[in-house]
Scaffold this active site. Structure first.
Site, short mmCIF file in Angstrom:
data_model
loop_
_atom_site.label_atom_id
_atom_site.label_comp_id
_atom_site.label_asym_id
_atom_site.label_seq_id
_atom_site.Cartn_x
_atom_site.Cartn_y
_atom_site.Cartn_z
N ASP A 1 46.56 16.64 68.82
CA ASP A 1 46.72 16.95 67.58
C ASP A 1 47.78 18.10 67.29
OD1 ASP A 1 46.03 17.58 64.72
OD2 ASP A 1 44.07 16.77 65.12
N HIS B 1 49.79 14.54 62.58
CA HIS B 1 49.07 15.30 63.48
C HIS B 1 49.54 15.32 64.82
CE1 HIS B 1 45.28 16.26 61.24
NE2 HIS B 1 45.48 14.97 60.57
N ASP C 1 45.33 9.15 60.16
CA ASP C 1 44.89 9.96 58.58
C ASP C 1 45.72 10.89 58.55
OD1 ASP C 1 44.40 11.20 61.40
OD2 ASP C 1 43.18 12.92 60.75
N GLU C 2 45.62 11.64 57.19
CA GLU C 2 46.60 12.64 56.80
C GLU C 2 47.85 12.67 57.28
OE1 GLU C 2 42.63 15.83 56.55
OE2 GLU C 2 43.63 15.49 58.59
N TRP D 1 36.05 7.96 57.09
CA TRP D 1 35.45 9.04 57.15
C TRP D 1 35.47 9.92 55.81
CZ3 TRP D 1 38.58 13.55 56.31
CH2 TRP D 1 40.05 13.34 56.01
N ASP E 1 31.01 19.60 61.81
CA ASP E 1 31.86 20.72 61.66
C ASP E 1 31.38 21.54 60.36
OD1 ASP E 1 33.23 18.82 60.48
OD2 ASP E 1 35.29 19.67 60.58
N TRP F 1 34.69 18.36 64.70
CA TRP F 1 35.88 18.99 64.67
C TRP F 1 35.86 20.28 65.17
CZ3 TRP F 1 39.60 15.04 64.22
CH2 TRP F 1 39.19 14.07 63.72
N THR F 2 36.93 20.80 65.95
CA THR F 2 36.76 22.33 66.58
C THR F 2 37.44 23.39 66.09
OG1 THR F 2 38.01 21.43 68.41
CG2 THR F 2 35.43 21.12 68.68
N GLU F 3 38.06 23.13 64.76
CA GLU F 3 38.98 24.32 64.59
C GLU F 3 38.08 25.73 64.54
OE1 GLU F 3 38.71 21.38 62.59
OE2 GLU F 3 40.34 20.99 61.62
C1 ACM Z 1 39.73 13.51 59.66
O1 ACM Z 1 38.65 14.21 59.30
N1 ACM Z 1 40.91 13.79 59.49
C2 ACM Z 1 39.69 12.17 60.28
#
Ligand code: ACM
Length: 474
Positions: free
Chosen positions: A136, A211, A274-275, A341, A368, A416-418
């Site tokens: 990422d 990403h 994604d994104e 998602w 998360d 997700w580990t932010e």
């Molecule tokens: C995602 O949560 N961006 C897949």
């Protein structure tokens, strides 16, 4: 634990019998056989006063029988003659073929030992996929021999923003602590082998073409502004720095993917999707030239083209592309498996477009998100997914035709580990929500939430025995 049969996820069918089987070593003395009269995914457990028999349609299902049987043994009581195991008949099979957990090891690197314990927990819950989000903006975690700087540079960030990232935020404070780490190929092969021994597939994700800031920090020629002094990203949120669409970058990614294929035998390879902001492609001369050459009307369409170019490596090797649901909008291959998602509704769109789909909607299975009052919970990304919401999750949205429903191949929860910097925090966010998720993924009968809680209470000791943290029940 005694006499209370607490199996999580609950088997599809469990009928208590009369009496007990008394055995000095019931784990060793049970008879285990693969039989022809059961479907490949089915198993049965029969405990009578004469003994215990585990039968299954395949070696894989026999593993599930064993997991269930071991949980059943927690209900055995000590007697003079040995352990008394309650008589029971169990007939069981999973509802879905894809029962996954995604672990983000990019935002915060997680040690190999912890990944192995997470695999134990996946096995305990009769799930079968560990999706590792390996790359990422904030870190690159997989050794690639052809491009050593991906880990020498891309696996490390000098510091990390402190606190919650808010929309439009431009000022940040930082923790002044270097963070990073990566898995060597030996580490990954060990993880893959450990998982395989437990019937679990490790699906690697190389998230592209967005990403990718950590990779661009390591190799600036991959980006759209090679002269910029880009570092590994130290804040959360989505980076505008995405891969360029030059031939050399396509070749670079193909080389990376060949090494990934060599390390991971999984039939499925996740390429993110994604994104991916297209702001840089809209102003980059090279991207604009590529867009014109391909006759595309919009810079965003370059994403589909790029993914198709690099995914060719997967197809050549007989692997299947998996991507986040944005991929449906980018002209992706029809045989791509889509992970829905952004919402359950995105899953409906994907199945209607003909894609096999894994339901992973953020409103139900993003762990998360908060699981209690934010005032008393540790800092999290937002949202609100208490345990009960997970228990109530319906994998298949209403209103689909039978043919569309059949394209829903399974479900997956995400961590997700932010805002999780170590295994302890990940454990707190993951458990016991994973236990409720496993019920839905397996297809356990939905009896009542209270009945689930009664089984879950003693089950927490099993999670603890793996050395994993969890959030105590309210
Ligand atoms: C995602 O949560 N961006 C897949």
């Amino acid at each position: 634990m005694s006499e209370q049969i607490a199996i999580v996820p609950a088997p599809r069918e469990l009928v208590a019998g009369e009496g007990h089987w008394v055995s000095a070593d019931p784990a060793a003395e049970a008879v285990r056989t693969v039989v022809e009269n059961l479907g490949e995914t089915e198993y049965r457990i029969d405990v009578t006063p004469d003994g215990a028999r585990l039968s299954a349609g395949s070696e894989e299902s026999l593993r599930y029988a064993d997991q269930t049987y071991r949980q059943l043994l927690d209900a055995a009581t000590e007697t003079d003659g040995g352990l008394a195991v309650p008589a029971v008949h169990i007939a069981d099979a999973p509802r879905f073929g894809w029962r996954g957990l995604m672990l983000d090891v990019a935002r915060h690197f997680m040690p190999k030992e912890f990944v192995l314990r997470v695999i134990d927990a996946i096995a305990l819950h009769r799930l079968n996929v560990l999706h590792l989000h390996l790359t990422d903006d904030q870190g690159w975690r997989v050794q690639i021999d052809a491009f050593p700087k991906l880990t020498e540079v891309g696996a490390w960030r000098p510091e990390t923003m402190v606190g919650k990232m808010s929309h439009g935020q431009t000022e940040f404070t930082y923790d002044g602590t270097r963070h990073g780490g990566f898995y060597t190929k030996d580490d990954l092969r060990e993880i893959v082998a450990y998982a395989a021994e437990r019937g679990i597939t490790v699906v690697p994700e190389i998230d592209l073409p967005g990403h990718m800031q950590a990779a661009i920090a390591a190799y600036p020629e991959l980006g759209n502004n090679p002269d910029s002094q880009l570092g590994v990203r130290q804040i959360w949120g989505i980076s505008d720095d995405v891969l360029n669409v030059n031939d050399e970058t396509v070749e670079f990614v193909r080389t990376v993917l060949r090494e990934v294929l060599d390390t991971f035998p999984s039939p499925y390879i996740h390429l993110g999707g994604d994104e991916c902001p297209d702001v840089q492609w809209r102003t980059s001369e090279a991207a604009q030239a590529r867009q014109a050459e391909l006759g595309l009307t919009d810079a965003g369409q370059l994403q589909g083209w790029f993914t198709e170019q690099v995914a060719a490596v997967l197809t050549e090797d007989g692997r299947r592309l998996v991507g986040w649901d944005e991929m449906v909008e980018t002209d992706c291959p029809k045989d791509a498996v889509i992970m829905a998602w952004r919402s359950a509704q995105r899953g409906e769109v994907a199945v209607k477009a003909g894609h096999e789909t894994v339901m992973a909607p953020c409103e139900s299975v993003y762990f998360d998100y908060y699981q209690g009052d934010p005032a008393t919970e540790p800092l999290a990304i937002g949202g609100n997914i208490p345990l009960r919401t997970v228990y109530d999750f319906e994998v298949i949205p209403p209103g689909l035709s039978a043919e569309e429903e059949a394209r829903i191949v399974g479900t997956q929860c995400q961590i997700w580990t932010e805002y999780m910097e170590d295994p302890e925090r990940v454990g707190y966010m993951l458990f016991p929500r994973l236990s409720a998720f496993a019920e839905r993924a397996w297809g356990s009968p939905k009896t009542s939430y209270d009945e689930f809680l009664a089984r879950l209470r003693p089950h927490l000791a099993r999670i603890e025995a793996l050395g994993l943290n969890y959030r105590p029940l309210d």
